[in-house]
Design a protein around this motif. Sequence first.
Motif, mmCIF file in Angstrom:
data_model
loop_
_atom_site.group_PDB
_atom_site.id
_atom_site.type_symbol
_atom_site.label_atom_id
_atom_site.label_comp_id
_atom_site.label_asym_id
_atom_site.label_seq_id
_atom_site.Cartn_x
_atom_site.Cartn_y
_atom_site.Cartn_z
ATOM 1 N N GLN A 40 10.597 -8.877 -8.341
ATOM 2 C CA GLN A 40 9.174 -8.924 -8.035
ATOM 3 C C GLN A 40 8.486 -7.663 -8.528
ATOM 4 O O GLN A 40 9.080 -6.596 -8.560
ATOM 5 N N LEU A 41 7.221 -7.840 -8.893
ATOM 6 C CA LEU A 41 6.437 -6.690 -9.301
ATOM 7 C C LEU A 41 5.959 -5.908 -8.078
ATOM 8 O O LEU A 41 5.714 -6.471 -7.017
ATOM 9 N N GLN A 42 5.811 -4.619 -8.262
ATOM 10 C CA GLN A 42 5.155 -3.778 -7.261
ATOM 11 C C GLN A 42 3.707 -3.607 -7.697
ATOM 12 O O GLN A 42 3.456 -3.241 -8.844
ATOM 13 N N LEU A 43 2.777 -3.873 -6.797
ATOM 14 C CA LEU A 43 1.359 -3.852 -7.131
ATOM 15 C C LEU A 43 0.630 -2.821 -6.284
ATOM 16 O O LEU A 43 0.868 -2.734 -5.073
ATOM 17 N N VAL A 44 -0.276 -2.081 -6.918
ATOM 18 C CA VAL A 44 -1.067 -1.078 -6.205
ATOM 19 C C VAL A 44 -2.536 -1.250 -6.587
ATOM 20 O O VAL A 44 -2.892 -1.104 -7.762
ATOM 21 N N GLU A 45 -3.359 -1.542 -5.575
ATOM 22 C CA GLU A 45 -4.797 -1.707 -5.812
ATOM 23 C C GLU A 45 -5.538 -0.401 -5.550
ATOM 24 O O GLU A 45 -5.084 0.431 -4.753
#
Length: 123
Positions: A1-6
């Motif tokens: 899974q990707l790690q996402l940061v907004e």
Amino acid sequence: QLQLVESGGGLVQAGGSLRLSCVASGRMFNRVAMGWFRQAPGKEREFVATIDWVGNTNYPDSVKGRFTISRDNSVNTVWLQMNNLKPEDTAVYYCGARSDGRAFSLPSTYASWGQGTQVTVSS
């Protein structure tokens, strides 16, 4: 899974603009579909914008013409440009990723999520 940061949320007056960013870590970003969703207090998470792996975009009527989703695969980033913001746009905004590259409007179909960024629009 990707790690996402907004990032990029904040407080803005009605009629103003914000640009949200979502940076992904991991391989094969160019093959995933990305989506922006939002959740207001007491409400379910709802679809705001999606972009599939080839760049096709989709929006609900509530934001069409005001919001624009875009991506740059060279920097693993997707953006949400929000113009003419309204108080009803106030929510926590999340980006999500689907590994199969197809963009759907249902949040439950996205496996990876960021932590969210607060957007508050004052009247």
